[in-house]
Design an enzyme around this catalytic site. Structure first.
Site, mmCIF file in Angstrom:
data_model
loop_
_atom_site.group_PDB
_atom_site.id
_atom_site.type_symbol
_atom_site.label_atom_id
_atom_site.label_comp_id
_atom_site.label_asym_id
_atom_site.label_seq_id
_atom_site.Cartn_x
_atom_site.Cartn_y
_atom_site.Cartn_z
ATOM 1 N N GLY A 1 -12.300 19.567 2.805
ATOM 2 C CA GLY A 1 -12.450 18.134 2.525
ATOM 3 C C GLY A 1 -13.370 17.864 1.357
ATOM 4 O O GLY A 1 -13.096 16.989 0.520
ATOM 5 N N LYS B 1 1.373 16.286 4.719
ATOM 6 C CA LYS B 1 1.479 14.833 4.614
ATOM 7 C C LYS B 1 1.015 14.273 3.283
ATOM 8 O O LYS B 1 -0.064 14.619 2.806
ATOM 9 C CB LYS B 1 0.665 14.175 5.734
ATOM 10 N N ARG C 1 -16.909 33.004 5.383
ATOM 11 C CA ARG C 1 -18.027 32.068 5.290
ATOM 12 C C ARG C 1 -19.357 32.725 5.655
ATOM 13 O O ARG C 1 -20.396 32.376 5.095
ATOM 14 C CB ARG C 1 -17.760 30.842 6.176
ATOM 15 N N GLY D 1 -8.426 25.732 3.697
ATOM 16 C CA GLY D 1 -8.244 26.859 4.602
ATOM 17 C C GLY D 1 -6.927 27.585 4.455
ATOM 18 O O GLY D 1 -6.885 28.819 4.389
#
Length: 395
Positions: free
Chosen positions: A373, A197, A40, A350
């Site tokens: 996200g 999940k 980053r 990630g």
């Protein structure tokens, strides 16, 4: 999607002598005060160089971790990032604390402003805070795609109140690549959604089921889909309460003439550990004490064939516990199939980036997104607040 860009302002000569404020995403992993992975930071350099080379004085800020507002703790400071930026730019980078009230900035200088989320009101996009920060600059630049889904003072408020607001080259590239993948994709289009999940990625699964020609699930998500298909999963990570949702996604794909591929074989262990003995089993033969930690070789090759034929590939999440060597094979086969594909590939998240780095395919993926996200929300078709703020200013 129309936004003003930093590159356009640079070509116009509109940055010379200006104070430029860049909101970057420098939220890097740290260990003992040292950066352990600097992707980053390196990704932020083109915007900074462009502004400096165009004759601007530059302020850069970012969030780091999850700090408590009003306090800069030892784990919250951007000091390690300032040191790495100085190395990459080949010039000093001064770290400025308590900067909201004003920044002493020499012509042509670059400074790094301390962790923006330590400022009270940042996360809630306090308008008074945003106005004070916007007053620091002549040109505001959002180059932090990873935070574009969050309406905060440095991502949305400043874009509303700064004299000029634009997108940096990283944000510009992200929007172009994601638009290419979603708005006019080469067919067939395949999506890989891994992770632990179903519940956290249910909306993205439902959205992709209406768009893609192949929907591949992996990790704990695949275990829930195995349950939905009536297969045993032993003690594996899964969400039994999401079985009906998984079946709905499967029916949605089936209505379009495509099956969600369910593993035909898996790699299991008795314990979750790097040194746990790994055993390949047919999916129907998983025992009550087994933990599924990877897809099996037959499943991996079946999925690889589909991916090599794809015109567009979207990848978010590994298909197994790739951090453990004994359970990395499935994700590695998937990664190499994506690398070998002639289609356009875009990957984000990630864990996905870590897998790409581990298997050495960075230069063979069409585009690697810095967002997690934000990447998922864009794929769902959601409006990203930070992008919407820039669009409003360009209109």
């Amino acid at each position: 999607m129309t936004v003003l860009t930093l590159s356009a302002l640079a070509k116009q000569g509109a940055l010379k002598g200006k104070r430029v404020f860049i909101r970057s995403d420098l939220n890097v992993p740290l260990a003992a005060g040292r950066i352990t992975e600097d992707t980053r930071v390196r990704a932020s350099v083109p915007a900074i160089r462009l502004a400096l080379d165009s004759g601007a004085s530059v302020m850069v800020t970012s969030h780091l971790g999850r700090p408590k507002e009003g306090v800069v703790g030892p784990d919250d400071t951007l000091a390690p990032v300032a040191r790495r930026l100085a190395e990459l730019l080949g010039r000093p980078v001064r770290l400025v604390a308590d900067w909201v009230g004003g920044v002493d900035l020499a012509p042509g200088e670059i400074v790094l402003l301390e962790n923006c989320r330590c400022n009270p009101g940042e996360k809630k996009n306090d308008p008074e805070l945003a106005r004070r920060m916007a007053a620091l600059c002549d040109v505001y630049v959002n180059d932090a795609f990873g935070t574009a889904h969050r309406a905060e003072a440095t991502t949305v408020g400043m874009a509303q109140f700064a004299p000029v607001a634009c997108a940096g080259p990283l944000l510009e590239a992200e929007l172009h690549a994601l638009g290419r993948a979603l708005q006019a994709p080469r067919r067939p289009m395949a999506a890989i959604v891994g992770g632990s999940k179903v519940s956290t990625k249910l909306s993205i699964l439902q959205s992709l089921a209406d768009k893609v020609d192949q929907l591949i699930v992996g990790g704990g998500i695949a275990n829930t889909f195995m349950l939905a298909a009536g297969l045993p999963i032993g003690k594996s990570l899964a969400e039994p309460d999401q079985v009906d949702q998984a079946r709905a996604v499967m029916r949605s794909m089936q209505a379009r003439g495509v099956q969600v591929p369910i593993p035909v074989d898996v790699v299991v262990a008795q314990t979750f550990a790097a040194d746990a003995p790994a055993t390949v089993k047919a999916a129907a033969d998983v025992g009550p004490e087994d933990l599924i930690l990877d897809i099996g070789p037959q499943t991996a090759e079946q999925l690889a064939v589909r991916l090599r034929e794809a015109g567009t590939i979207v990848w978010n999440g590994p298909v197994g516990v790739f951090e453990f060597e004994a359970f990395a094979h499935g994700t590695e086969v998937i990664a190499r199939a994506i690398a070998d594909s002639d289609g356009f590939s875009i990957a984000g998240g990630g864990d996905t980036l870590a897998a790409i780095a581990k298997f050495g395919i960075t230069d063979r993926v069409g585009y690697i997104s810095t967002g997690g996200g934000a990447f998922l929300e864009f794929l769902e078709g959601k409006t990203l607040p930070a992008v919407a703020a820039l669009e409003a200013r360009a209109g």
